[in-house]
Design an enzyme around this catalytic site. Structure first.
Site, mmCIF file in Angstrom:
data_model
loop_
_atom_site.group_PDB
_atom_site.id
_atom_site.type_symbol
_atom_site.label_atom_id
_atom_site.label_comp_id
_atom_site.label_asym_id
_atom_site.label_seq_id
_atom_site.Cartn_x
_atom_site.Cartn_y
_atom_site.Cartn_z
ATOM 1 N N CYS A 114 -10.158 -5.248 0.396
ATOM 2 C CA CYS A 114 -11.300 -4.332 0.499
ATOM 3 C C CYS A 114 -12.180 -4.441 -0.756
ATOM 4 C CB CYS A 114 -10.817 -2.895 0.701
ATOM 5 S SG CYS A 114 -10.185 -2.117 -0.803
ATOM 6 N N GLU A 162 -3.101 -4.534 -3.043
ATOM 7 C CA GLU A 162 -3.613 -5.463 -4.060
ATOM 8 C C GLU A 162 -3.711 -4.775 -5.417
ATOM 9 O OE1 GLU A 162 -4.778 -4.812 -1.075
ATOM 10 O OE2 GLU A 162 -5.806 -6.500 -0.164
ATOM 11 N N GLU A 218 0.435 5.247 0.560
ATOM 12 C CA GLU A 218 -0.487 6.278 1.053
ATOM 13 C C GLU A 218 -0.074 7.666 0.580
ATOM 14 O OE1 GLU A 218 -0.982 5.579 5.290
ATOM 15 O OE2 GLU A 218 -2.134 3.751 4.864
ATOM 16 N N CYS A 275 -4.220 0.790 -2.360
ATOM 17 C CA CYS A 275 -4.027 -0.471 -1.632
ATOM 18 C C CYS A 275 -2.953 -1.332 -2.305
ATOM 19 C CB CYS A 275 -5.318 -1.275 -1.611
ATOM 20 S SG CYS A 275 -6.634 -0.571 -0.629
ATOM 21 N N CYS A 318 -10.652 -3.241 -4.050
ATOM 22 C CA CYS A 318 -9.651 -4.180 -4.581
ATOM 23 C C CYS A 318 -10.331 -5.411 -5.166
ATOM 24 C CB CYS A 318 -8.654 -4.576 -3.494
ATOM 25 S SG CYS A 318 -7.498 -3.236 -3.128
ATOM 26 N N ASN A 328 0.833 -1.211 0.000
ATOM 27 C CA ASN A 328 0.000 0.000 0.000
ATOM 28 C C ASN A 328 0.863 1.255 0.000
ATOM 29 O OD1 ASN A 328 0.508 -1.018 2.655
ATOM 30 N ND2 ASN A 328 -1.066 0.295 3.522
HETATM 31 N N1 THU Z 1 -5.305 -1.447 2.504
HETATM 32 C C1 THU Z 1 -4.781 -2.268 1.547
HETATM 33 O O1 THU Z 1 -3.641 -2.095 1.103
HETATM 34 N N2 THU Z 1 -5.556 -3.269 1.099
HETATM 35 C C2 THU Z 1 -6.835 -3.511 1.507
HETATM 36 O O2 THU Z 1 -7.496 -4.376 0.939
HETATM 37 C C3 THU Z 1 -7.367 -2.792 2.640
HETATM 38 C C4 THU Z 1 -6.616 -1.600 3.068
HETATM 39 C C5 THU Z 1 -4.489 -0.320 2.954
HETATM 40 C C6 THU Z 1 -5.034 1.022 2.528
HETATM 41 C C7 THU Z 1 -4.447 1.921 3.582
HETATM 42 O O3 THU Z 1 -3.130 2.288 3.176
HETATM 43 C C8 THU Z 1 -4.336 1.045 4.811
HETATM 44 O O4 THU Z 1 -4.433 -0.292 4.347
HETATM 45 C C9 THU Z 1 -5.426 1.294 5.840
HETATM 46 O O5 THU Z 1 -6.682 1.234 5.280
#
Ligand code: THU
Length: 160
Positions: free
Chosen positions: A112, A75, A64, A73, A115, A62
């Site tokens: 999520c 994925e 940010e 994210c 994704c 991920n």
């Molecule tokens: N996140 C992911 O990388 N994948 C997911 O399927 C759920 C959330 C990340 C996004 C963000 O950087 C952190 O987790 C918190 O939500």
């Protein structure tokens, strides 16, 4: 009016050691990728690794952003990277590992909704299932035989 029931069957492995060795190796790639996450806002690190039918392993974490919705994210980072680099390759398996830096996450963390929709696009495109495995830093590992199991009533190109 009638009710419909939607069912999904998932496999649950008690721990990492129960996984087949090729999946352990892919999960280890996801684990390494997770440590490269850029997550200064959530402190929640996620790694993803894809095994392609050409033998390549593509990873993502991920990423940010101070403007929160601009982040992405793990994925989707991995699957878009894969689509961009090997547009004709089929994705066979995807491993996901996630957890907070503050405490050890022992429950499996599913991808999520956004994704799942992104992974669904590639599953539909390649006309073959993508096996998905997800876990916390430790503990049980959940396996779905395909993305479709995780996204009932998915929206896809057939509706356009
Ligand atoms: N996140 C992911 O990388 N994948 C997911 O399927 C759920 C959330 C990340 C996004 C963000 O950087 C952190 O987790 C918190 O939500």
């Amino acid at each position: 009016m009638k009710k419909i029931t939607i069912e999904s069957t998932l496999d649950v492995f008690d721990n990492f050691d129960e996984l087949p060795s090729d999946v352990q190796s892919l999960m280890n790639s996801a684990k390494k990728a997770r440590l490269k996450a850029y997550a200064p806002y959530s402190n929640f690190l996620v790694g993803a690794a894809l095994l392609l039918d050409n033998g390549e392993v593509m990873t993502g974490s991920n990423q940010e952003n101070a403007s929160y919705p601009s982040g992405l994210c793990a994925e989707r980072t991995a699957i878009y990277y894969s689509g961009a680099k090997y547009p004709d390759a089929k994705i066979e398996k995807m491993c996901i590992i996630a957890g907070s830096v503050h405490n050890e996450t022992s429950s499996p963390i599913p991808p999520c909704g956004a994704c799942r929709q992104a992974i669904a696009e590639y599953e539909v495109k390649q006309e073959s299932p993508i096996e998905i495995y997800f876990m916390g830093e430790t503990g049980k590992v959940v396996k779905s035989e395909s993305l479709a199991n995780l996204l009932p009533l998915m929206f896809d190109k057939s509706f356009l």
